[in-house]
Design a protein around this motif. Structure first.
Motif, PDB file in Angstrom:
ATOM      1  N   ALA A 228       0.773  -1.116   0.149  1.00  0.00           N
ATOM      2  CA  ALA A 228       0.295   0.015  -0.041  1.00  0.00           C
ATOM      3  C   ALA A 228       0.720   1.261  -0.010  1.00  0.00           C
ATOM      4  O   ALA A 228       0.589   1.838  -0.876  1.00  0.00           O
ATOM      5  N   ASN A 229       1.734   0.989   1.004  1.00  0.00           N
ATOM      6  CA  ASN A 229       3.146   2.280   0.672  1.00  0.00           C
ATOM      7  C   ASN A 229       3.907   3.135  -0.573  1.00  0.00           C
ATOM      8  O   ASN A 229       3.731   3.232  -0.648  1.00  0.00           O
ATOM      9  N   THR A 230       4.084   1.449  -1.101  1.00  0.00           N
ATOM     10  CA  THR A 230       4.325   1.811  -2.502  1.00  0.00           C
ATOM     11  C   THR A 230       3.517   2.222  -3.287  1.00  0.00           C
ATOM     12  O   THR A 230       4.363   3.182  -4.633  1.00  0.00           O
ATOM     13  N   PHE A 231       2.670   1.743  -3.310  1.00  0.00           N
ATOM     14  CA  PHE A 231       1.521   1.958  -4.432  1.00  0.00           C
ATOM     15  C   PHE A 231       0.659   3.444  -4.609  1.00  0.00           C
ATOM     16  O   PHE A 231       1.377   4.591  -5.154  1.00  0.00           O
ATOM     17  N   CYS A 232       1.197   4.159  -3.099  1.00  0.00           N
ATOM     18  CA  CYS A 232       0.819   5.751  -2.652  1.00  0.00           C
ATOM     19  C   CYS A 232       2.473   6.761  -3.759  1.00  0.00           C
ATOM     20  O   CYS A 232       2.454   6.876  -3.788  1.00  0.00           O
ATOM     21  N   HIS A 233       3.303   5.611  -3.116  1.00  0.00           N
ATOM     22  CA  HIS A 233       4.100   6.957  -3.091  1.00  0.00           C
ATOM     23  C   HIS A 233       4.056   6.006  -5.079  1.00  0.00           C
ATOM     24  O   HIS A 233       5.131   7.400  -5.783  1.00  0.00           O
ATOM     25  N   TYR A 234       4.010   5.440  -5.436  1.00  0.00           N
ATOM     26  CA  TYR A 234       4.012   5.521  -7.166  1.00  0.00           C
ATOM     27  C   TYR A 234       2.973   6.015  -8.037  1.00  0.00           C
ATOM     28  O   TYR A 234       3.583   7.360  -8.059  1.00  0.00           O
ATOM     29  N   ILE A 235       1.720   6.152  -6.711  1.00  0.00           N
ATOM     30  CA  ILE A 235       0.743   7.591  -7.617  1.00  0.00           C
ATOM     31  C   ILE A 235       1.869   9.208  -7.148  1.00  0.00           C
ATOM     32  O   ILE A 235       1.348   9.893  -8.139  1.00  0.00           O
ATOM     33  N   TYR A 236       1.908   9.344  -6.000  1.00  0.00           N
ATOM     34  CA  TYR A 236       2.587  10.378  -5.691  1.00  0.00           C
ATOM     35  C   TYR A 236       4.086  11.355  -6.222  1.00  0.00           C
ATOM     36  O   TYR A 236       4.179  12.262  -7.330  1.00  0.00           O
TER      37      TYR A 236
END
Length: 625
Positions: free
Chosen positions: A264-272
């Motif tokens: 979930a953190n990897t996903f968020c950082h990718y989006i950001y």
């Protein structure tokens, strides 16, 4: 990861009205109207009850916000919006759109789902598709909405339905992220480990053959490959036990599976890091204000039974945006001028205030304006600002004139009383009158030397007193006829000299006005060039991204033995390259046309005391002045 925020909680952006038709909620539109900076718009779509809302809450840096729910009922209705400061991109707002779950049997209106999906695609810069389990043929068949995009969205207002629009779609469609939830398989292929992205691309492989079964199998895969240049995949394990899943909003991070949290953190950082600002046709980045207007344009098109057209939407949006851009830029200019200008004042100081106010107004206009390709609205702003500045200059002249007159009446009061009392109608009275006039004129100049109408007011006063001076001169018996004649001529010369000083004041004002015009012209040109260079670079970057995607797709088709599809893709690549070359070669002529238009506009919008003439070039004006 908390983003803090413009909004403490989400609000509904698009819902059904009492007649069952889609509409934009005023509350959400008002919030977007207040966002003047570029927006990065991330939408999540997917079947209902697949955990879409949880991902959006994570992106907002919050535990709760978008409704999660723990039952089989779909919680989100319509499209909900949450605007938060972008955690990575300064000067940008992250707009999160959580859509109504697709495939809810209680709705009984599949077309409604189609429009929700289309609106998510049209409004976002990154589209997250959320599904459960694995990416197999069933999962892709459930994503049938992507196969209907060409039926429900048009890129160009005119053109054949048979015309290939994939490049146009790629330029304006969002990047695509597939989020696979509750994934339990190992990411391997042929015994070798693969990435989640490779897993997605493997699932999008086409099936050889021309049978109806093969066509049905290939259609959603081909659409995803042709419409979305950037594709990404994340696989998430189950976040918690079945019992805890019913109360996700109450769970803390320590209650969640560590592998799920990491993903979930990897996903968020990718989006950001990778989600781009929202753009529309022509590569224009839009603000929150424009996003709200765009939502209204698309929804109104759907309400009226029409197919949303991106090109028409840009035309409608440009009218809305540019009218408002002119209005707000002019308001910004007037606010700055009225708060800083204390009339009467030195024209140079007023000019400096005007320069700062105009620069600020133009910057605001350029930021907010949209698709003003012929600079129609920018020329309108030039004209309106010039008119307001001209009025301000006139008010400054009038205020200076009034103040000079007040000082003049006070200073010359003694002389006026002497004239009324007949003090100078005696032998030697004229010399006394003349000396007093000269003394008071110097006193007046000392008190009004900073005023722009100082010489003008004195000139008018001396002209008005010419007959009085002649009368006193004629009544002075101490002067011979020759001396009187000499004094008459001297008095006339003084009036002429004073008038000349008044004209010099006017010339200085003209010079100042012309300098203002030159600075205005330069400021508009600088801003336009800067904007055009940014847009040209954006278009070039978008074209290169599309070209890269098509070249990659051609290679894959060749590797998989789809020779005809690869040949068709090569024709699309050749067409795209030709368009890119045409854009590059037309750039200088377009820039020249724009600069000529602004130059002509600048000449026509000069203040009233500088000659105006249609078609007068700036170089000609420079020679004249």
């Amino acid at each position: 990861m908390a983003c803090g925020g413009l909004m403490s909680a989400p609000v509904c952006l698009i819902e059904n009205d009492e007649n069952g038709k889609l509409c934009v909620r005023k509350q959400a539109k008002d919030i977007l109207d207040g966002i003047k900076e570029p927006v990065v718009v991330v939408s999540v779509v997917g079947l209902y009850r697949t955990g879409k809302s949880y991902l959006m809450n994570r992106l907002a840096g919050q535990q709760s916000g978008f409704a999660l729910g723990g039952t089989i009922e779909s919680k989100t209705k319509g499209i909900w919006m949450w605007c938060v400061p972008h955690p990575n991109k300064e000067g940008h707002t992250l707009v999160l759109l959580d859509t109504e779950g697709l495939g809810d049997v209680d709705k009984g209106d599949e077309k409604h789902d189609t429009w929700i999906f289309c609106l998510a695609v049209l409004l976002s810069s990154t589209l997250v598709y959320n599904s459960l389990g694995v990416i197999d043929n069933m999962a892709l068949e459930k994503l049938h909405y992507v196969t209907e995009l060409t039926e429900n969205i048009r890129v160009k207002a005119e053109g054949s339905r048979d015309e290939d629009e994939s490049a146009d779609f790629m330029r304006v469609f969002p990047s695509f992220v597939w989020a696979v939830r509750d994934f339990t398989l190992e990411l391997t292929m042929g015994g070798d480990p693969i990435t989640s992205d490779q897993y997605l691309e493997s699932a999008l492989k086409l099936k050889p053959g021309n049978s109806s079964q093969a066509e049905r199998f290939n259609l959603p895969r081909r659409c995803l490959r042709h419409f979305f240049a950037v594709r990404k995949c994340f696989v998430f394990p189950r976040p918690a036990s079945t019992q805890n899943m019913r109360k996700m909003e109450e769970l803390t991070e320590k209650d969640l599976d560590s592998e799920f949290l990491e993903q979930a953190n990897t996903f968020c950082h990718y989006i950001y890091d990778n989600a781009d600002p929202k753009i529309v046709c022509g590569g224009r980045t839009i603000t929150g204000t424009a996003l709200g207007n765009l939502a209204e344009v698309y929804v109104e098109s759907i309400r009226s039974g029409k197919v949303p057209c991106l090109e028409n939407a840009v035309v409608s949006l440009s009218k809305i945006q540019n009218d408002r851009a002119v209005e707000q830029a002019l308001e910004s200019y007037m606010t700055e001028m009225l708060s800083k200008a204390q009339l009467p004042m030195d024209p140079a100081d007023l000019s400096n205030i005007h320069t700062v106010a105009e620069k600020k107004a133009i910057e605001g206009f350029i930021t907010m304006s949209f698709n003003d390709n012929d600079q129609i609205y920018q020329k309108e702003l030039m004209r309106k600002i010039q008119n307001e500045y001209q009025d301000m200059c006139l008010q400054n002249h009038q205020a200076s004139h009034m103040q000079c007159e007040a000082v003049l009446l006070e200073v010359f009061d003694t002389l006026e009383k002497g004239i009324s009392d007949g003090l100078y109608l005696k032998p030697g009275g004229y010399r006394q009158y003349r000396d007093m006039l000269a003394q008071l004129a110097e006193e007046y100049k000392a008190k009004t030397k900073s005023q722009i109408m100082c010489e003008e007011v004195l000139s008018l006063h001396l002209k008005a007193k010419e007959e009085v001076g002649n009368m006193i001169l004629r009544s002075d018996e101490c002067l011979s006829a020759a001396e009187q004649e000499k004094e008459v001529q001297r008095l006339k010369n003084e009036i002429i000299e004073q008038r000349q000083r008044g004209l010099e004041e006017h010339n200085k004002l003209q010079e100042q006005a012309f300098k203002d015009m030159q600075r205005t012209h330069k400021e508009h040109i600088d801003q336009i060039i800067h904007q055009m260079e940014r847009e040209h670079e954006r278009i070039r970057r978008d074209n290169e991204q599309v070209l890269e995607a098509k070249l990659r797709e051609k290679e894959i088709l060749l590797q998989q033995g789809f020779q005809q599809d690869a040949a068709r893709m090569q024709r699309e690549i050749d067409s795209l390259k030709a368009d890119m070359n045409k854009q590059e070669t037309s750039q200088p002529s377009t820039m020249s046309k724009v600069l000529d238009g602004i130059g002509t506009a600048a000449a026509l919008f000069l203040p009233g005391f500088i000659p105006k003439a249609a078609g007068i070039g700036l170089s000609w004006l420079s020679k004249r002045f």
